[in-house]
Design an enzyme around this catalytic site. Structure first.
Site, PDB file in Angstrom:
ATOM      1  N   ARG A 158       0.836  -1.211   0.000  1.00 21.22           N
ATOM      2  CA  ARG A 158       0.000   0.000   0.000  1.00 21.22           C
ATOM      3  C   ARG A 158       0.871   1.261   0.000  1.00 21.22           C
ATOM      4  O   ARG A 158       0.373   2.356   0.267  1.00 21.22           O
ATOM      5  CB  ARG A 158      -0.937  -0.014   1.208  1.00 21.22           C
ATOM      6  CG  ARG A 158      -2.006  -1.095   1.115  1.00 21.22           C
ATOM      7  CD  ARG A 158      -3.174  -0.799   2.027  1.00 21.22           C
ATOM      8  NE  ARG A 158      -4.193  -1.836   1.957  1.00 21.22           N
ATOM      9  CZ  ARG A 158      -5.198  -1.832   1.090  1.00 21.22           C
ATOM     10  NH1 ARG A 158      -5.298  -0.861   0.207  1.00 21.22           N
ATOM     11  NH2 ARG A 158      -6.084  -2.807   1.101  1.00 21.22           N
ATOM     12  N   ASP A 159       2.165   1.122  -0.283  1.00 21.11           N
ATOM     13  CA  ASP A 159       3.062   2.289  -0.257  1.00 21.11           C
ATOM     14  C   ASP A 159       2.713   3.304  -1.338  1.00 21.11           C
ATOM     15  O   ASP A 159       2.424   2.944  -2.475  1.00 21.11           O
ATOM     16  CB  ASP A 159       4.517   1.837  -0.461  1.00 21.11           C
ATOM     17  CG  ASP A 159       5.052   1.161   0.773  1.00 21.11           C
ATOM     18  OD1 ASP A 159       4.469   1.361   1.857  1.00 21.11           O
ATOM     19  OD2 ASP A 159       6.047   0.429   0.659  1.00 21.11           O
ATOM     20  N   GLY A 210      -6.746   4.182  -4.432  1.00 23.46           N
ATOM     21  CA  GLY A 210      -5.482   4.782  -3.972  1.00 23.46           C
ATOM     22  C   GLY A 210      -4.441   4.771  -5.080  1.00 23.46           C
ATOM     23  O   GLY A 210      -3.732   5.765  -5.305  1.00 23.46           O
ATOM     24  N   THR A 211      -4.382   3.668  -5.798  1.00 27.41           N
ATOM     25  CA  THR A 211      -3.400   3.533  -6.878  1.00 27.41           C
ATOM     26  C   THR A 211      -3.677   4.544  -7.989  1.00 27.41           C
ATOM     27  O   THR A 211      -2.754   5.117  -8.571  1.00 27.41           O
ATOM     28  CB  THR A 211      -3.454   2.096  -7.454  1.00 27.41           C
ATOM     29  OG1 THR A 211      -3.231   1.199  -6.374  1.00 27.41           O
ATOM     30  CG2 THR A 211      -2.418   1.881  -8.534  1.00 27.41           C
ATOM     31  N   ASP A 230     -13.818  -4.239  -3.798  1.00 31.77           N
ATOM     32  CA  ASP A 230     -14.816  -3.261  -3.337  1.00 31.77           C
ATOM     33  C   ASP A 230     -15.668  -2.692  -4.472  1.00 31.77           C
ATOM     34  O   ASP A 230     -16.707  -2.089  -4.211  1.00 31.77           O
ATOM     35  CB  ASP A 230     -14.126  -2.090  -2.629  1.00 31.77           C
ATOM     36  CG  ASP A 230     -13.462  -2.510  -1.339  1.00 31.77           C
ATOM     37  OD1 ASP A 230     -13.740  -3.629  -0.876  1.00 31.77           O
ATOM     38  OD2 ASP A 230     -12.661  -1.733  -0.805  1.00 31.77           O
ATOM     39  N   MET A 274     -15.875  -7.407   3.630  1.00 31.72           N
ATOM     40  CA  MET A 274     -15.017  -6.229   3.466  1.00 31.72           C
ATOM     41  C   MET A 274     -15.783  -5.111   2.762  1.00 31.72           C
ATOM     42  O   MET A 274     -16.788  -5.355   2.096  1.00 31.72           O
ATOM     43  CB  MET A 274     -13.772  -6.591   2.678  1.00 31.72           C
ATOM     44  CG  MET A 274     -12.699  -7.225   3.550  1.00 31.72           C
ATOM     45  SD  MET A 274     -11.168  -7.376   2.618  1.00 31.72           S
ATOM     46  CE  MET A 274     -10.037  -7.813   3.937  1.00 31.72           C
ATOM     47  N   GLY A 275     -15.227  -3.915   2.871  1.00 34.43           N
ATOM     48  CA  GLY A 275     -15.831  -2.731   2.247  1.00 34.43           C
ATOM     49  C   GLY A 275     -15.946  -1.623   3.273  1.00 34.43           C
ATOM     50  O   GLY A 275     -16.927  -1.579   4.009  1.00 34.43           O
ATOM     51  N   ARG A 289     -24.482 -14.825  16.677  1.00 30.21           N
ATOM     52  CA  ARG A 289     -23.067 -15.155  16.441  1.00 30.21           C
ATOM     53  C   ARG A 289     -22.523 -14.284  15.321  1.00 30.21           C
ATOM     54  O   ARG A 289     -23.275 -13.859  14.442  1.00 30.21           O
ATOM     55  CB  ARG A 289     -22.918 -16.622  16.016  1.00 30.21           C
ATOM     56  CG  ARG A 289     -23.288 -17.631  17.083  1.00 30.21           C
ATOM     57  CD  ARG A 289     -22.215 -17.681  18.176  1.00 30.21           C
ATOM     58  NE  ARG A 289     -22.462 -18.772  19.100  1.00 30.21           N
ATOM     59  CZ  ARG A 289     -23.192 -18.673  20.208  1.00 30.21           C
ATOM     60  NH1 ARG A 289     -23.783 -17.528  20.512  1.00 30.21           N
ATOM     61  NH2 ARG A 289     -23.351 -19.722  21.009  1.00 30.21           N
ATOM     62  N   ARG A 317     -10.594 -12.198  -0.550  1.00 26.92           N
ATOM     63  CA  ARG A 317      -9.599 -11.740  -1.537  1.00 26.92           C
ATOM     64  C   ARG A 317      -8.727 -12.864  -2.065  1.00 26.92           C
ATOM     65  O   ARG A 317      -7.900 -12.649  -2.951  1.00 26.92           O
ATOM     66  CB  ARG A 317      -8.696 -10.672  -0.903  1.00 26.92           C
ATOM     67  CG  ARG A 317      -9.400  -9.397  -0.599  1.00 26.92           C
ATOM     68  CD  ARG A 317      -8.529  -8.164  -0.693  1.00 26.92           C
ATOM     69  NE  ARG A 317      -7.202  -8.263  -0.191  1.00 26.92           N
ATOM     70  CZ  ARG A 317      -6.672  -7.400   0.674  1.00 26.92           C
ATOM     71  NH1 ARG A 317      -7.381  -6.406   1.154  1.00 26.92           N
ATOM     72  NH2 ARG A 317      -5.418  -7.517   1.038  1.00 26.92           N
TER      73      ARG A 317
HETATM   74  O1  F6P Z   1      -9.509  -2.240  -0.721  1.00 22.71           O
HETATM   75  C1  F6P Z   1      -9.808  -3.576  -0.680  1.00 22.71           C
HETATM   76  C2  F6P Z   1      -9.926  -4.066   0.725  1.00 22.71           C
HETATM   77  O2  F6P Z   1     -10.053  -5.447   0.642  1.00 22.71           O
HETATM   78  C3  F6P Z   1     -11.065  -3.437   1.552  1.00 22.71           C
HETATM   79  O3  F6P Z   1     -12.318  -4.003   1.304  1.00 22.71           O
HETATM   80  C4  F6P Z   1     -10.593  -3.656   2.945  1.00 22.71           C
HETATM   81  O4  F6P Z   1     -11.187  -2.745   3.810  1.00 22.71           O
HETATM   82  C5  F6P Z   1      -9.121  -3.441   2.837  1.00 22.71           C
HETATM   83  O5  F6P Z   1      -8.782  -3.775   1.494  1.00 22.71           O
HETATM   84  C6  F6P Z   1      -8.283  -4.253   3.781  1.00 22.71           C
HETATM   85  O6  F6P Z   1      -6.961  -3.951   3.551  1.00 22.71           O
HETATM   86  P1  F6P Z   1      -5.723  -4.711   4.173  1.00 22.71           P
HETATM   87  O7  F6P Z   1      -5.584  -6.023   3.497  1.00 22.71           O
HETATM   88  O8  F6P Z   1      -4.571  -3.814   3.870  1.00 22.71           O
HETATM   89  O9  F6P Z   1      -6.009  -4.860   5.628  1.00 22.71           O
END
Ligand code: F6P
Length: 405
Positions: free
Chosen positions: A106-107, A144-145, A167, A209-210, A323, A332
């Site tokens: 993520r740099d 971001g990219t 996402d 995620m999201g 739960r 992912r």
């Molecule tokens: O941007 C994609 C994503 O999978 C998001 O849904 C999630 O919030 C984030 O990345 C998690 O990022 P990392 O793997 O850096 O914790």
């Protein structure tokens, strides 16, 4: 010298064969120079990255004769000049693999952690680009990219980008690759949770995620028949969620599936975030802006256990055993769906065509059934969120799904 007769091209024009690079008029043209292209994957990984690298690489090398250099671990690899020459042998057998053969991070070039400090390393990127005589840097990534890529374009690099992320929130493209596979994984998880929820008469909260966008939770929730769907774009009231669960119980359905995006917020939380975001937007100076920014970061850091708290609240409000399942990075991982393989290959090969024709400063985007170049300025810094009146939302409401609003 051997005794072979020498042949003069001009002495026997009728039989002369064209020599490559020498047209009949005798003038010599320089042979076409192969383009040198760098490629990287940046941000969170997703299924389909290898298919995109393969699609780009095969078209670039085999069809257009380019030299392709794969930079390792996202922009960090360009800063440190760590790369691997992509030969077609390296591109074989990766179509179905999850992850990325290039690695990712993520740099950001302009804010890179180096030796305990955070430095602007844009110049180092420009230097590496020049050192390898690159004609273009292809950046595969999410929102971001796209922002980082635009900065590099402004620093003088030729850039082409591809949109990826589970996402599905990149602006100006109908869809990103990785989303379909993640939606399939999420749907299967919800299917499986249904049977155990039914056996125990439980409420099962499942977090997907999201952070900012709810596409994945909405899509998987709708496809999996979740009873409640909570997404960041539609703030909820926990009481309304509890009411929806209670109504199901009264109707004889003693279990419920609640699909929650990690960034879903109650109305109160949403108002708090909105206040901080407005403060940041309207800050009169840098200090004030920074203060709001760090409060926002604090909010999001604290929000990580929000789904656990919601599960506990629902148990208390409904009296039904509840739960929590967090799908997290499972969404992912693994092999891309056929849809994503197809999309990644189309986007990758289209990017090679864009580089070949010298169309830089664009993202290869999906618009209906076409791949269309879109200027990076129209993509960077924007997010494609779920509109409250999106047909998926409407459909979910029509089958009785609650959004807790
Ligand atoms: O941007 C994609 C994503 O999978 C998001 O849904 C999630 O919030 C984030 O990345 C998690 O990022 P990392 O793997 O850096 O914790």
């Amino acid at each position: 010298m051997s005794g072979a007769p020498t042949r003069s091209v001009s002495a026997n024009p009728g039989r002369c064969r064209r020599v490559a690079g020498v047209p009949p008029d005798g003038r010599r043209y320089a042979p076409p120079v192969a383009k040198h292209v760098g490629i990287l994957t940046s941000g969170g990984d997703c299924p389909g990255l290898n298919a995109a690298i393969r699609g780009f690489g095969k078209a670039a090398i085999q069809r257009f004769g380019m030299d392709v250099l794969g930079f390792l671990d996202g922009f960090r690899g360009v800063v440190r000049d760590r790369s691997v020459k992509l030969e077609t042998t390296l591109l074989s057998g990766i179509l179905t693999d999850g992850g990325t053969i290039l690695g990712t991070s993520r740099d950001k070039p302009h804010k890179m952690p180096v030796g305990g400090k955070v430095l602007d390393m844009t110049e180092a990127v420009v230097e590496t680009y020049g050192k390898h005589r690159l004609d273009c840097l292809v950046c595969i990534g999410g929102g971001g990219t796209q922002k980082n890529a635009l900065r590099l374009q402004k620093a003088g690099l030729n850039i082409v980008t591809l949109p990826k992320t589970i996402d599905n929130d990149v602006a100006r493209t109908d869809i990103t690759f990785g989303f379909d596979t993640a939606m399939q994984i999420g749907t299967e998880a919800i299917d499986r949770l249904h049977s155990t929820a039914t056996s125990h008469n439980r409420v099962i909260v499942v977090e997907l995620m999201g952070h900012r966008a709810g596409w994945l939770t909405l899509g998987a929730g709708l496809a999996g028949g979740a009873d409640v769907i909570l997404i960041p774009e539609i703030p909820y009231d926990v009481e309304r969620v509890a009411e929806a669960i209670a109504a199901r119980s009264q109707a004889g359905k003693h279990f419920s599936i609640v699909a929650v995006a990690e960034g879903a917020m109650s109305r109160a939380q949403h108002d708090e975030v909105q206040k901080l975001a407005d403060g940041k937007e309207n800050a009169s100076n840098k200090e004030e802006r920074r203060a709001f920014s760090s409060q926002l970061d604090g909010f999001h850091a604290d929000h990580t256990d929000h789904t656990l708290q919601l599960t506990e609240q629902l148990e208390a409000l409904t009296g039904q055993e509840s739960r929590l399942t967090i799908l997290g990075h499972l969404l992912r991982g693994g092999t891309p769906s056929s849809f994503d393989r197809l999309l990644s290959t189309r986007l990758g090969t289209a990017a090679a065509q864009l580089v070949e024709s010298g169309q830089y400063g664009v993202m290869a985007s999906v618009q209906r059934d076409a791949i269309v170049p879109v200027p990076l300025e129209q993509v960077a810094g924007r997010k494609k969120l779920v509109p409250a009146d999106h047909p998926w939302v409407e459909s979910a409401r029509l089958v009785g799904t609650s959004f807790g609003d």
